[in-house]
Design a protein around this motif. Structure first.
Motif, PDB file in Angstrom:
ATOM      1  N   ARG A 110       0.915  -1.060   0.146  1.00  0.00           N
ATOM      2  CA  ARG A 110      -0.089  -0.148   0.001  1.00  0.00           C
ATOM      3  C   ARG A 110       0.804   1.284   0.010  1.00  0.00           C
ATOM      4  O   ARG A 110       1.735   1.437   0.781  1.00  0.00           O
ATOM      5  N   LYS A 111       0.418   2.180  -0.990  1.00  0.00           N
ATOM      6  CA  LYS A 111       1.336   3.347  -1.037  1.00  0.00           C
ATOM      7  C   LYS A 111       1.031   4.168   0.122  1.00  0.00           C
ATOM      8  O   LYS A 111      -0.015   4.728   0.577  1.00  0.00           O
ATOM      9  N   LEU A 112       2.077   4.767   1.081  1.00  0.00           N
ATOM     10  CA  LEU A 112       1.885   5.709   2.078  1.00  0.00           C
ATOM     11  C   LEU A 112       1.720   7.034   1.614  1.00  0.00           C
ATOM     12  O   LEU A 112       2.397   7.506   0.554  1.00  0.00           O
ATOM     13  N   SER A 113       0.922   7.640   2.221  1.00  0.00           N
ATOM     14  CA  SER A 113       0.352   9.235   1.992  1.00  0.00           C
ATOM     15  C   SER A 113       1.654   9.891   2.338  1.00  0.00           C
ATOM     16  O   SER A 113       2.251   9.646   3.389  1.00  0.00           O
ATOM     17  N   ARG A 114       2.024  11.094   1.841  1.00  0.00           N
ATOM     18  CA  ARG A 114       3.186  11.970   2.287  1.00  0.00           C
ATOM     19  C   ARG A 114       2.481  13.518   2.387  1.00  0.00           C
ATOM     20  O   ARG A 114       2.012  13.984   1.426  1.00  0.00           O
ATOM     21  N   ILE A 115       2.787  13.953   3.582  1.00  0.00           N
ATOM     22  CA  ILE A 115       2.345  15.330   3.770  1.00  0.00           C
ATOM     23  C   ILE A 115       3.482  16.262   4.497  1.00  0.00           C
ATOM     24  O   ILE A 115       4.375  15.849   4.952  1.00  0.00           O
ATOM     25  N   LEU A 116       3.525  17.378   3.558  1.00  0.00           N
ATOM     26  CA  LEU A 116       4.670  18.382   3.981  1.00  0.00           C
ATOM     27  C   LEU A 116       4.045  19.370   4.814  1.00  0.00           C
ATOM     28  O   LEU A 116       3.039  20.120   4.496  1.00  0.00           O
ATOM     29  N   VAL A 117       4.587  19.594   6.223  1.00  0.00           N
ATOM     30  CA  VAL A 117       4.119  20.538   6.894  1.00  0.00           C
ATOM     31  C   VAL A 117       5.015  21.584   7.147  1.00  0.00           C
ATOM     32  O   VAL A 117       6.069  21.324   7.554  1.00  0.00           O
ATOM     33  N   VAL A 118       4.762  22.948   6.830  1.00  0.00           N
ATOM     34  CA  VAL A 118       5.893  24.389   6.489  1.00  0.00           C
ATOM     35  C   VAL A 118       5.120  24.945   7.730  1.00  0.00           C
ATOM     36  O   VAL A 118       4.173  25.782   7.616  1.00  0.00           O
ATOM     37  N   LEU A 177      -4.088   9.947  10.859  1.00  0.00           N
ATOM     38  CA  LEU A 177      -3.904   9.326   9.580  1.00  0.00           C
ATOM     39  C   LEU A 177      -2.500   8.422   9.930  1.00  0.00           C
ATOM     40  O   LEU A 177      -1.068   8.862   9.577  1.00  0.00           O
ATOM     41  N   PRO A 178      -2.448   7.535  10.815  1.00  0.00           N
ATOM     42  CA  PRO A 178      -1.356   6.876  11.241  1.00  0.00           C
ATOM     43  C   PRO A 178      -0.548   6.255  10.267  1.00  0.00           C
ATOM     44  O   PRO A 178       0.917   6.231  10.495  1.00  0.00           O
ATOM     45  N   ASP A 179      -0.792   6.003   9.281  1.00  0.00           N
ATOM     46  CA  ASP A 179      -0.013   5.440   7.858  1.00  0.00           C
ATOM     47  C   ASP A 179       0.583   6.480   7.081  1.00  0.00           C
ATOM     48  O   ASP A 179       0.931   6.104   5.963  1.00  0.00           O
ATOM     49  N   THR A 180       1.019   7.810   7.677  1.00  0.00           N
ATOM     50  CA  THR A 180       1.117   8.843   6.829  1.00  0.00           C
ATOM     51  C   THR A 180       2.739   9.339   7.174  1.00  0.00           C
ATOM     52  O   THR A 180       2.902   9.270   8.248  1.00  0.00           O
ATOM     53  N   VAL A 181       3.308   9.458   6.052  1.00  0.00           N
ATOM     54  CA  VAL A 181       4.820  10.018   6.213  1.00  0.00           C
ATOM     55  C   VAL A 181       4.610  11.533   6.428  1.00  0.00           C
ATOM     56  O   VAL A 181       3.828  12.161   5.340  1.00  0.00           O
ATOM     57  N   LEU A 215      -0.292  16.367   0.154  1.00  0.00           N
ATOM     58  CA  LEU A 215      -0.836  17.369   0.947  1.00  0.00           C
ATOM     59  C   LEU A 215       0.319  18.354   1.386  1.00  0.00           C
ATOM     60  O   LEU A 215       1.370  17.589   1.932  1.00  0.00           O
ATOM     61  N   ILE A 216      -0.095  19.564   1.211  1.00  0.00           N
ATOM     62  CA  ILE A 216       1.047  20.580   2.053  1.00  0.00           C
ATOM     63  C   ILE A 216       0.255  21.515   2.610  1.00  0.00           C
ATOM     64  O   ILE A 216      -1.003  21.950   2.462  1.00  0.00           O
ATOM     65  N   THR A 217       0.804  21.632   3.974  1.00  0.00           N
ATOM     66  CA  THR A 217       0.136  22.717   4.721  1.00  0.00           C
ATOM     67  C   THR A 217       1.384  23.729   5.103  1.00  0.00           C
ATOM     68  O   THR A 217       2.333  23.294   5.299  1.00  0.00           O
ATOM     69  N   THR A 218       0.949  24.837   4.812  1.00  0.00           N
ATOM     70  CA  THR A 218       2.223  26.010   5.404  1.00  0.00           C
ATOM     71  C   THR A 218       1.482  27.294   6.191  1.00  0.00           C
ATOM     72  O   THR A 218       0.195  27.391   6.115  1.00  0.00           O
ATOM     73  N   SER A 219       2.248  27.775   6.984  1.00  0.00           N
ATOM     74  CA  SER A 219       2.012  28.828   7.592  1.00  0.00           C
ATOM     75  C   SER A 219       1.869  30.087   6.818  1.00  0.00           C
ATOM     76  O   SER A 219       2.512  30.079   5.747  1.00  0.00           O
TER      77      SER A 219
END
Length: 89
Positions: free
Chosen positions: A3-11, A29-33, A54-58
């Motif tokens: 299963r492909k792990l989801s990847r999120i960038l938190v800035v 989202l426990p299976d997320t990098v 997904l990307i989150t940014t301030s």
């Protein structure tokens, strides 16, 4: 079956805010990098090396503006990546 792990960038320039966002996302989202960056420069480097779901940014970052980062994302090969601006203002 793999299963492909989801990847999120938190800035976010605030370590406290990054920690809160990462803990919340990890719990839901426990299976997320999750990759974190404290500056736009670090975020741009991460975007050059990796793809994110997904990307989150301030809105305000120590070395720039979160909206400039969003513009960079939209102008790059990541242009379809959902981006959420998180602001305490």
């Amino acid at each position: 079956m793999s299963r492909k792990l989801s990847r999120i960038l938190v800035v976010d320039g605030s370590e406290v805010a990054r920690t809160i966002i990462v803990r919340t996302l990890s719990a839901e989202l426990p299976d997320t990098v999750i990759v974190t960056s404290g500056t736009t420069e670090e975020a741009r480097g991460a975007l050059e090396r990796e793809c994110f779901d997904l990307i989150t940014t301030s809105l305000v970052l120590p070395d720039g503006d979160g909206l400039d980062l969003v513009r960079h994302v939209r102008a790059s090969h990541h242009h379809y990546t959902p981006t959420i601006v998180v602001s305490g203002d």
